[in-house]
Motif scaffolding. Structure first.
Motif, PDB file in Angstrom:
ATOM      1  N   THR A 265       7.220   7.320   9.451  1.00  0.00           N
ATOM      2  CA  THR A 265       6.814   6.074   8.826  1.00  0.00           C
ATOM      3  C   THR A 265       7.062   5.896   7.579  1.00  0.00           C
ATOM      4  OG1 THR A 265       4.702   7.166   8.169  1.00  0.00           O
ATOM      5  CG2 THR A 265       4.554   6.034  10.328  1.00  0.00           C
ATOM      6  N   LYS A 266       7.049   4.733   6.899  1.00  0.00           N
ATOM      7  CA  LYS A 266       7.564   4.207   5.548  1.00  0.00           C
ATOM      8  C   LYS A 266       6.458   3.867   4.579  1.00  0.00           C
ATOM      9  CE  LYS A 266      12.413   3.377   6.892  1.00  0.00           C
ATOM     10  NZ  LYS A 266      13.473   2.485   6.836  1.00  0.00           N
ATOM     11  N   GLU A 267       5.386   4.449   4.904  1.00  0.00           N
ATOM     12  CA  GLU A 267       4.285   4.042   4.072  1.00  0.00           C
ATOM     13  C   GLU A 267       4.312   4.424   2.512  1.00  0.00           C
ATOM     14  OE1 GLU A 267       0.575   5.346   5.579  1.00  0.00           O
ATOM     15  OE2 GLU A 267       0.952   4.538   7.455  1.00  0.00           O
ATOM     16  N   GLU A 268       4.097   3.471   1.530  1.00  0.00           N
ATOM     17  CA  GLU A 268       4.322   3.571   0.049  1.00  0.00           C
ATOM     18  C   GLU A 268       3.260   4.622  -0.392  1.00  0.00           C
ATOM     19  OE1 GLU A 268       4.897   0.123  -2.136  1.00  0.00           O
ATOM     20  OE2 GLU A 268       6.687  -0.586  -0.769  1.00  0.00           O
ATOM     21  N   ARG A 269       2.035   4.345   0.238  1.00  0.00           N
ATOM     22  CA  ARG A 269       0.913   5.201  -0.331  1.00  0.00           C
ATOM     23  C   ARG A 269       0.123   5.920   0.784  1.00  0.00           C
ATOM     24  NH1 ARG A 269      -2.756   4.531  -4.892  1.00  0.00           N
ATOM     25  NH2 ARG A 269      -1.474   3.186  -5.696  1.00  0.00           N
TER      26      ARG A 269
END
Length: 327
Positions: A265-269
């Motif tokens: 996944t590319k979640e920033e937080r």
């Protein structure tokens, strides 16, 4: 889990009596440890994991004490044994690996001598026989040049080697149950993997029952047969490891798993559970987790849920599962 347990903790309550009030560090915890299995106890710092272990080992100190429940080791109630009786059991029938080996090992004695003391205390052998056994156990736990390391002082060993010494000390009298309190904390991932492999080998080859205390769900998934999720002195969810990860049921357990970073996944937080662990002096009137729970209803703030059956051996402390049988 119908077989006789290597260790059985039933409704354990360990409280600390302070000038500000009573702190229910462990509040009605029940844990079954089957023979030859690894049982994980997981949760945030301050949830009662280590206090449960210290209670089992009889190591609670003033102002803390066990005020309720039973601890049964191999069918024998050890809840209120005298210090003398406990000293015969500790290290011999049940042992513990502490979180930081540098504070557990005496800095002015060679590590081999310290492990040798455990043998001489519990077994009728000569010093020479005890020394041979120490070298043998050092070899078994993967310490290179065990004859040389026998004479080493703690500061001369790396963190990984010191932890292996502690595991060797815990295993040297071949106890039925071993408690490992975050044994891989502060170790790099390579050494952590080696220590976890060693624990699985002890389970598989020696039949040792292990309680593994950790906050790392990845470690739980890799080595544990059963999992107990603790929060604010209570068990919130318990199940076989595969079952718990496949059908995560309690909102707290789901929050713990969601907070783990994922490569796909590319979640920033990273996900975090809102709020903080409640002050044990001022627990909520209802469920201990209600102030942080996204699914909490009015009832959750007024009543404390019991452990409810959510499947075969899967138990959850949440009103969502009340239609199941109370555990």
């Amino acid at each position: 889990m119908n077989e006789e347990m290597a260790l059985q903790i039933k409704n354990l309550k360990s409280h600390f009596f302070t000038s500000k009030g009573v702190v229910p560090a462990v509040d009605g915890v029940s844990i079954d440890v089957p023979p030859g299995k690894i049982v994980g106890i997981v949760g945030e710092s301050g949830c009662g994991k280590s206090m449960t272990a210290m209670s089992v080992m009889g190591l609670l100190r003033h102002p803390g004490r066990v005020v309720g429940g039973t601890i049964t080791l191999g069918g024998r109630d050890i809840t209120h044994l005298s210090k003398k009786e406990l000293s015969r059991i500790r290290g011999n029938e049940i042992s513990m690996i502490f979180q930081e080996p540098m504070t557990s090992l005496n800095p002015v004695y060679p590590v081999g001598k310290q492990v040798q003391e455990a043998i001489l205390l519990h077994q009728k052998v000569t010093k020479e026989e005890a020394k041979k056994r120490v070298v043998e156990i050092f070899r078994e736990v993967g310490i290179p040049e065990p004859e040389k390391r026998y004479h080493s002082y703690p500061h001369q060993l790396s963190g990984g080697l010191r932890q292996r010494v502690m595991i060797g000390m815990a295993m040297v009298c071949q106890p039925k149950v071993m408690i490992a309190d975050e044994p891989t904390t502060a170790l790099d991932v390579t050494i952590e993997a080696q220590i976890l492999r060693l624990m699985k080998r002890l389970r598989d080859e020696k039949g040792t029952s292990i309680i593994l205390i950790t906050h790392n769900m990845g470690v739980v998934a890799e080595v544990c047969d059963y999992v107990y999720v603790m929060y604010a002195g209570n068990v919130m969810e318990q199940a076989e490891t595969f079952e718990l990860f496949e059908r995560t049921s309690h909102p707290y357990t789901r929050g713990l798993l969601r907070s783990i970073p994922k490569l796909d996944t590319k979640e920033e937080r990273l996900y975090t559970i809102d709020g903080v662990v409640p002050n044990l002096l001022h627990l909520p009137k209802g469920c201990n987790f209600c102030n942080r729970c996204e699914a909490a209803s009015d009832r959750c703030f007024e009543e404390k849920p019991e452990l409810y059956e959510a499947g075969d051996g899967h138990k959850v402390r949440c009103f969502q599962y009340e239609s199941g049988v109370k555990a």
